[in-house]
Scaffold this motif. Structure first.
Motif, short mmCIF file in Angstrom:
data_model
loop_
_atom_site.label_atom_id
_atom_site.label_comp_id
_atom_site.label_asym_id
_atom_site.label_seq_id
_atom_site.Cartn_x
_atom_site.Cartn_y
_atom_site.Cartn_z
N VAL A 109 13.95 -4.38 3.63
CA VAL A 109 12.82 -3.02 3.58
C VAL A 109 11.52 -3.42 3.15
O VAL A 109 10.44 -3.24 3.76
N MET A 110 11.46 -4.94 2.24
CA MET A 110 10.19 -5.20 1.59
C MET A 110 9.76 -6.23 2.55
O MET A 110 8.75 -6.74 2.21
N GLY A 111 10.38 -6.38 3.57
CA GLY A 111 9.68 -7.37 4.50
C GLY A 111 9.89 -8.81 4.26
O GLY A 111 9.39 -9.91 4.57
N PRO A 161 9.67 1.26 -3.92
CA PRO A 161 8.23 1.20 -4.26
C PRO A 161 8.11 0.63 -5.71
O PRO A 161 7.31 -0.38 -6.24
N THR A 162 8.86 1.12 -6.66
CA THR A 162 8.95 0.74 -7.94
C THR A 162 9.17 -0.85 -8.47
O THR A 162 8.41 -1.54 -8.74
N TYR A 163 10.10 -1.34 -7.44
CA TYR A 163 10.66 -2.75 -7.57
C TYR A 163 9.46 -3.68 -6.90
O TYR A 163 9.13 -4.72 -7.33
N MET A 164 8.79 -3.05 -5.96
CA MET A 164 7.73 -3.87 -5.18
C MET A 164 6.51 -4.02 -6.07
O MET A 164 6.02 -5.08 -6.31
N LEU A 165 6.20 -2.90 -6.92
CA LEU A 165 5.33 -2.95 -7.76
C LEU A 165 5.39 -4.02 -8.99
O LEU A 165 4.47 -4.61 -9.51
N GLY A 166 6.81 -3.90 -9.43
CA GLY A 166 7.06 -4.96 -10.47
C GLY A 166 7.09 -6.36 -10.01
O GLY A 166 6.43 -7.10 -10.76
N CYS A 167 7.39 -6.75 -8.58
CA CYS A 167 7.61 -8.02 -8.13
C CYS A 167 5.76 -8.38 -8.04
O CYS A 167 5.49 -9.52 -8.29
N ALA A 216 0.73 -1.27 0.00
CA ALA A 216 0.05 -0.14 -0.16
C ALA A 216 0.73 1.21 -0.17
O ALA A 216 0.57 2.30 -0.52
N ASP A 217 1.81 1.19 0.80
CA ASP A 217 2.95 2.28 0.73
C ASP A 217 3.42 2.55 -0.54
O ASP A 217 3.71 3.75 -1.09
N ALA A 218 3.73 1.39 -1.22
CA ALA A 218 4.53 1.65 -2.54
C ALA A 218 3.54 2.19 -3.47
O ALA A 218 4.01 3.26 -4.56
N ARG A 219 2.19 1.82 -3.63
CA ARG A 219 1.37 2.18 -4.52
C ARG A 219 0.96 3.78 -4.28
O ARG A 219 0.95 4.56 -5.23
#
Length: 208
Positions: free
Chosen positions: A198-200, A161-167, A31-34
């Motif tokens: 950081v991504m948990g 955030p960008t990396y998380m959305l890609g994953c 949610a933070d990433a978005r």
């Protein structure tokens, strides 16, 4: 390595070690990433102009400054251009007027020549002047001499955030993570390992 460089590196990595506990306490949720990406897209023009003001027009050593001067583009002109055309079209217009840098020019393999003039730029001319150097590594050197690259933890956080959305888009955000990367002086393995915390979803194994 000279004694001065050795002392500099010891100090740099001491600061890196001191900053790690605070970094490891950070967590970024999906949610933070978005929300972060949404805000960045909404403010991208203002952020671009802010970076240009601080890191180019406010930095006398910037290699982009003489390129913009050659194109007769002062900060006010850049602001007006972005407001009128948007970022993409404004950058294309600058490109047509010689405000660009090739890969070989960034690497220092050939001089930056525009309008019949050679513009001087050193090996570290393109380093971010506002970067808090926490650690350094080297590029892979696959196209020539390896380049020493400074990095900081704040810069690393901005990419999460960008990396998380890609994953998430590929359905692997929570998948068990293992790394097959080199350690220092390569930055890729270190950055991936730090980012995973950081991504948990810390890396389970690191093979090198």
């Amino acid at each position: 390595m000279t004694q001065l460089a050795w002392i500099r590196d010891v100090g740099m990595y001491a600061r890196f070690a001191a900053a790690l506990p605070g970094f490891f306490r950070r967590r970024v949720t999906l949610a933070d990433a978005r929300e972060t990406i949404r805000r960045r897209l909404e403010s991208r023009e203002a952020r671009f102009l802010s970076i240009a003001e601080r890191a180019i027009y406010g930095h006398r050593e910037s290699p982009y400054l003489p390129l913009l001067a050659e194109a007769r583009c002062e900060l006010g002109d850049l602001r007006a251009l972005v407001k009128e055309l948007g970022i993409e079209a404004a950058l294309l217009e600058l490109r047509r007027n010689g405000v660009y840098v090739t890969f070989d020019e960034i690497k220092g393999r050939q001089p930056i020549t525009r309008g019949g003039r050679e513009l001087l730029a050193g090996r570290h001319s393109f380093d971010n002047p506002h970067l808090a150097r926490r650690y350094e590594g080297e590029s892979g050197g696959s196209t020539g001499t390896a380049t020493r690259i400074p990095y900081d933890l704040t810069s690393l956080l901005t990419r999460v955030p960008t990396y998380m959305l890609g994953c998430e888009a590929h359905g692997v955000l929570d998948a068990p993570l293992g790394l097959w990367r080199f350690g220092l002086p390569s930055l890729v393995g270190v950055n991936n390992a730090l980012r995973s915390v950081v991504m948990g979803n810390p890396a389970r194994r690191w093979f090198t």
